[in-house]
Design a protein around this motif. Sequence first.
Motif, short mmCIF file in Angstrom:
data_model
loop_
_atom_site.label_atom_id
_atom_site.label_comp_id
_atom_site.label_asym_id
_atom_site.label_seq_id
_atom_site.Cartn_x
_atom_site.Cartn_y
_atom_site.Cartn_z
N ILE A 19 0.83 -1.21 0.00
CA ILE A 19 0.00 0.00 0.00
C ILE A 19 0.86 1.25 0.00
O ILE A 19 0.47 2.29 -0.55
CB ILE A 19 -0.95 0.00 1.22
N LYS A 46 1.32 2.59 -3.47
CA LYS A 46 0.13 2.71 -4.31
C LYS A 46 -0.71 3.92 -3.90
O LYS A 46 -0.64 4.40 -2.77
CB LYS A 46 -0.73 1.44 -4.20
N ASP A 47 -1.49 4.41 -4.85
CA ASP A 47 -2.50 5.43 -4.56
C ASP A 47 -3.77 4.69 -4.20
O ASP A 47 -4.68 4.51 -5.01
CB ASP A 47 -2.69 6.32 -5.80
N TYR A 48 -3.85 4.28 -2.95
CA TYR A 48 -4.89 3.35 -2.51
C TYR A 48 -6.26 4.02 -2.45
O TYR A 48 -6.40 5.15 -1.98
CB TYR A 48 -4.53 2.77 -1.14
N ASN A 49 -7.26 3.33 -2.95
CA ASN A 49 -8.65 3.73 -2.71
C ASN A 49 -9.46 2.47 -2.44
O ASN A 49 -9.15 1.38 -2.91
CB ASN A 49 -9.23 4.51 -3.91
N ASP A 91 -11.18 0.15 -5.36
CA ASP A 91 -10.32 -0.73 -6.18
C ASP A 91 -9.62 -1.79 -5.34
O ASP A 91 -9.14 -2.78 -5.90
CB ASP A 91 -9.28 0.10 -6.94
N SER A 131 -5.56 -0.90 -6.86
CA SER A 131 -5.18 0.51 -6.77
C SER A 131 -3.97 0.80 -7.65
O SER A 131 -3.13 -0.08 -7.90
CB SER A 131 -4.88 0.89 -5.33
N LYS A 132 -3.87 2.05 -8.08
CA LYS A 132 -2.81 2.46 -9.00
C LYS A 132 -1.44 2.47 -8.31
O LYS A 132 -1.28 2.99 -7.21
CB LYS A 132 -3.11 3.85 -9.55
N ASP A 134 -5.61 9.49 3.59
CA ASP A 134 -4.65 8.94 2.62
C ASP A 134 -3.93 7.75 3.24
O ASP A 134 -2.99 7.91 4.02
CB ASP A 134 -3.66 10.02 2.21
#
Length: 305
Positions: free
Chosen positions: A40, A43-46, A49, A54-55, A269
Amino acid sequence: MVYMRWRKLWRMNGPLMLMALPGTMFLLLFKYLPMGGIIIAFKDYNFSDGILGSKLVGLKNFEFLFSSQDAWRITYNTLSLNTMFILFGTLLSLILALAMNELRSKWFHSVIQSALFLPYLLSWVLVGYFVFALLTTNGLINQMLNALGIEPVSWYSSPQYWPAILVILSIWKGAGYTSIIYLASILGINSEYYEAARIDGATRLQQIRYITIPLIRPVIIMMTLISLGHIFHSDFGMFYNVTRNAGALYPTTDVIDTYVFRTFRTLGDVGISSAAGFYQAVVGLLLVWLSNYAVRKIDNENAIF
C-alpha cells in the motif's frame, strides 16, 4: 524414514511444540501475514479498487512524506524521546531491582513490588485524565505554584516542558515492570558467589559491582536490544492521550505513530500513512541490526543473533 524422524522429534519435543503453538500462530497471523500490506505504501490506494487494484505510484508517497518538515520533526521526536525512555528507564529499573534485592522483610518486599508494578496495569486513558487534573489551568500543580508565589504555567500550550513530563511518566509506568525482570535475574544468581565475596571482605557495593551487574549483563543487553527494536514504535496511548493531542505540543510530542494516525484521520490517505509506517519499520530493523552487530563485536556471547 522421514516419518520416523518426525515421530521421534514429536516424541521428544511434542509438549514444547504445543506450548509454542499459540505464540507461533499469533506471530504468523498478526505480525507476518499483515506484512503483505506493505504494498500500500507504493500505491495510490482507494477502497473501491482494493489493494491489488489501486494504481501503483512508486515512491510518490515517500516523496510527499520527506518533502515536508514533518518527517524531520517526527523522526527527531521519536528517536530522542524513546532514547531517553530507554536510558533513564533501564537505569532506574536496575536501581529498583538492586534495592528490592536488599530488602529482608518478605512482607515489605511484596508491598513494594506490588506498588511498583501497579502503574503498569493502568491504561494511558486513565493516566491522561490524572495528568490533566494535575496540569490543567486550575490543577494541583498550578495551585502549588500559586501558593509559592510562582506564576502558573499553561502546560498544554508550552511544548518545552513535555519531554521531561513524558520521560517521568514513562519511567513511573514502566520501570516497576522491568525491575521485576531484573530482580528475577538477580535472584537466579548462585548465592555461593556472594558468600565467597563476603569471606574475602567485599562490601555490598563491591558485590553489586563485581558480581551482580556482570552476571545479569546478558539480560540487560537483551532488554536493551528489544527496546531498541521498538525505538521507532512509540507508545501511541501515551503520546495521544496524555498530551490530549494538543496542536501546540506537536513540536516536541508529535511522533511517527501519532502522525500516521492523524494523517489517516484528516487526509484519509492510506498510502502516505503506510509509507510512514514502512519507514518506521525499516529504520527500526536497521537500528536493531546495528546494535546487535556492535554487541557481537564487543561480546559475542551476549548477542541475540
